[in-house]
Design a protein around this motif. Sequence first.
Motif, PDB file in Angstrom:
ATOM      1  N   VAL A 109       1.405   7.032  -5.482  1.00  0.00           N
ATOM      2  CA  VAL A 109       1.602   8.363  -5.628  1.00  0.00           C
ATOM      3  C   VAL A 109       0.594   8.806  -6.232  1.00  0.00           C
ATOM      4  O   VAL A 109      -0.386   8.136  -6.713  1.00  0.00           O
ATOM      5  CB  VAL A 109       2.595   8.971  -7.274  1.00  0.00           C
ATOM      6  N   SER A 110       0.334  10.387  -5.609  1.00  0.00           N
ATOM      7  CA  SER A 110      -0.905  11.111  -5.787  1.00  0.00           C
ATOM      8  C   SER A 110      -1.379  11.453  -7.010  1.00  0.00           C
ATOM      9  O   SER A 110       0.012  11.352  -8.087  1.00  0.00           O
ATOM     10  CB  SER A 110      -0.949  11.704  -5.294  1.00  0.00           C
ATOM     11  N   ARG A 111      -1.674  12.050  -8.006  1.00  0.00           N
ATOM     12  CA  ARG A 111      -2.552  13.133  -8.559  1.00  0.00           C
ATOM     13  C   ARG A 111      -1.671  14.815  -9.220  1.00  0.00           C
ATOM     14  O   ARG A 111      -1.013  14.588  -9.928  1.00  0.00           O
ATOM     15  CB  ARG A 111      -3.613  13.179  -9.014  1.00  0.00           C
ATOM     16  N   GLN A 112      -0.448  14.354  -7.826  1.00  0.00           N
ATOM     17  CA  GLN A 112      -0.235  15.635  -7.587  1.00  0.00           C
ATOM     18  C   GLN A 112       1.415  15.259  -7.229  1.00  0.00           C
ATOM     19  O   GLN A 112       2.564  16.141  -7.546  1.00  0.00           O
ATOM     20  CB  GLN A 112      -0.105  16.578  -6.543  1.00  0.00           C
ATOM     21  N   ASN A 113       1.769  13.949  -7.957  1.00  0.00           N
ATOM     22  CA  ASN A 113       3.075  13.506  -8.123  1.00  0.00           C
ATOM     23  C   ASN A 113       3.807  13.535  -6.530  1.00  0.00           C
ATOM     24  O   ASN A 113       4.710  13.498  -6.445  1.00  0.00           O
ATOM     25  CB  ASN A 113       4.053  14.271  -9.157  1.00  0.00           C
ATOM     26  N   ASP A 114       3.122  13.211  -5.493  1.00  0.00           N
ATOM     27  CA  ASP A 114       3.657  13.362  -4.279  1.00  0.00           C
ATOM     28  C   ASP A 114       3.523  11.750  -3.777  1.00  0.00           C
ATOM     29  O   ASP A 114       1.698  10.939  -3.985  1.00  0.00           O
ATOM     30  CB  ASP A 114       2.609  14.132  -3.115  1.00  0.00           C
ATOM     31  N   GLU A 115       4.674  10.605  -3.066  1.00  0.00           N
ATOM     32  CA  GLU A 115       4.429   9.580  -2.967  1.00  0.00           C
ATOM     33  C   GLU A 115       3.705   9.791  -1.577  1.00  0.00           C
ATOM     34  O   GLU A 115       4.035  10.314  -0.569  1.00  0.00           O
ATOM     35  CB  GLU A 115       5.677   9.306  -2.402  1.00  0.00           C
ATOM     36  N   VAL A 116       2.822   8.899  -1.967  1.00  0.00           N
ATOM     37  CA  VAL A 116       1.744   8.599  -0.552  1.00  0.00           C
ATOM     38  C   VAL A 116       2.198   7.566   0.116  1.00  0.00           C
ATOM     39  O   VAL A 116       2.263   7.419   2.143  1.00  0.00           O
ATOM     40  CB  VAL A 116       0.349   7.970  -0.973  1.00  0.00           C
ATOM     41  N   SER A 117       3.091   6.592  -0.091  1.00  0.00           N
ATOM     42  CA  SER A 117       3.769   5.261   0.627  1.00  0.00           C
ATOM     43  C   SER A 117       4.445   4.911  -0.432  1.00  0.00           C
ATOM     44  O   SER A 117       4.525   4.540  -1.485  1.00  0.00           O
ATOM     45  CB  SER A 117       2.403   4.275   1.050  1.00  0.00           C
ATOM     46  N   SER A 118       5.466   4.562   0.507  1.00  0.00           N
ATOM     47  CA  SER A 118       6.563   3.012   0.036  1.00  0.00           C
ATOM     48  C   SER A 118       6.935   1.857   0.762  1.00  0.00           C
ATOM     49  O   SER A 118       7.259   1.771   1.597  1.00  0.00           O
ATOM     50  CB  SER A 118       7.661   3.730  -0.465  1.00  0.00           C
ATOM     51  N   ASP A 119       6.091   0.597   0.114  1.00  0.00           N
ATOM     52  CA  ASP A 119       6.929  -0.787   0.317  1.00  0.00           C
ATOM     53  C   ASP A 119       7.292  -1.481  -0.374  1.00  0.00           C
ATOM     54  O   ASP A 119       7.286  -1.720  -1.268  1.00  0.00           O
ATOM     55  CB  ASP A 119       5.454  -1.197   0.994  1.00  0.00           C
ATOM     56  N   ALA A 120       8.780  -2.515   0.620  1.00  0.00           N
ATOM     57  CA  ALA A 120       9.437  -3.138   0.006  1.00  0.00           C
ATOM     58  C   ALA A 120       8.371  -4.557   0.538  1.00  0.00           C
ATOM     59  O   ALA A 120       7.937  -5.258   0.815  1.00  0.00           O
ATOM     60  CB  ALA A 120      10.427  -3.731   1.175  1.00  0.00           C
ATOM     61  N   LEU A 121       8.044  -5.755  -1.151  1.00  0.00           N
ATOM     62  CA  LEU A 121       8.404  -6.272  -1.684  1.00  0.00           C
ATOM     63  C   LEU A 121       8.957  -7.939  -1.204  1.00  0.00           C
ATOM     64  O   LEU A 121      10.274  -7.902  -1.124  1.00  0.00           O
ATOM     65  CB  LEU A 121       7.184  -6.545  -2.753  1.00  0.00           C
ATOM     66  N   PRO A 122       8.633  -8.405  -0.477  1.00  0.00           N
ATOM     67  CA  PRO A 122       9.518  -9.952  -0.299  1.00  0.00           C
ATOM     68  C   PRO A 122       9.353 -10.530  -1.860  1.00  0.00           C
ATOM     69  O   PRO A 122       8.667 -12.156  -1.715  1.00  0.00           O
ATOM     70  CB  PRO A 122       8.067 -10.592   0.557  1.00  0.00           C
TER      71      PRO A 122
END
Length: 316
Positions: A109-122
């Motif tokens: 999440v950026s400093r502006q609270n915008d989601e940059v990426s999302s990855d599921a963890l194995p």
Amino acid sequence: MDELRALDDKSDGHDDHNAAGDEGGKEKQQEPSDEEERKESKQAEDNDSEDEAAEQQQQQQQQQQQDGGDVEQKKQVANDEEKKAGDDANSKEESGLVRVAHRPQLRIVSRQNDEVSSDALPIRGFEHYVANDYRLDFLPDTTGSLFSEQATTFTATSDALFYIVSPKDIVVAKPRDVDDHLAWLLQRERYEEALRTAEEYEASVKRHSIRQIGERFLRYLFDHGEYEVAASHCPRLLQGDRELWDTWVLLFAKTLQLRAISPYIPLADPQLSGTVYEMVLNHFLRTDPLELLRKIKQWPASIYNIDNVITAVIDR
């Protein structure tokens, strides 16, 4: 008188002798009685010992049976408890009382609270974990920082490492670069977005090329029957590569889609082989004579063999 006394004395002696004999006989009769008593006593003791041993054996058998019964009873109780626990778990799960955890994700999440990426963890066994079962640690790069001062979406320092620790697994993560993002987009067949990203960050692309991504994009459109869309992207993707133009025009010809590519075929820079232009003209000669006339007027006669075209028209 004296004789009478003598007789009495004899009779008395005889009586004494008989009495003594009786007493001796009695003593002799008493001796075997004592021995019999001893034998009987010993036999009684033996009988008592046998009875005691039999009683002990019977008690041991009863104890073993009781112990075996207790074990069986305990097993039955354990099985009943296990079955009851399973039934309770199933009923709770069916009723929604037991909550199964979702697969964990690592979100940036950026400093502006915008989601940059999302990855599921194995993570193995994540269904049974809660938030407190995870820990995030990091190892800074050689400069001691996580991101460069001029950090943008894909300029984070690549030496920094992150560790997501769970009870059974450790996942190592590091800041994504543009090539990682391109690989992620290509894996999901988001070719047009990948192409825009490669063109925007062309200087940072190391493991991919715009030409490679462009060809995959064209192949994707071609395989899905979007011939006109694919043809419209050819000038930007094929650019001045003559061999690529020849290859793709032949692919359009094999699928009877020369009409879709004909408006985009270059006449110079690069100029294709005369065979390609003649193939397009022959196609319109058979399918659309008016379009053939327009192409003859638009295309310079120097790029193809005009004699071959005249012969084809006469034979037609």
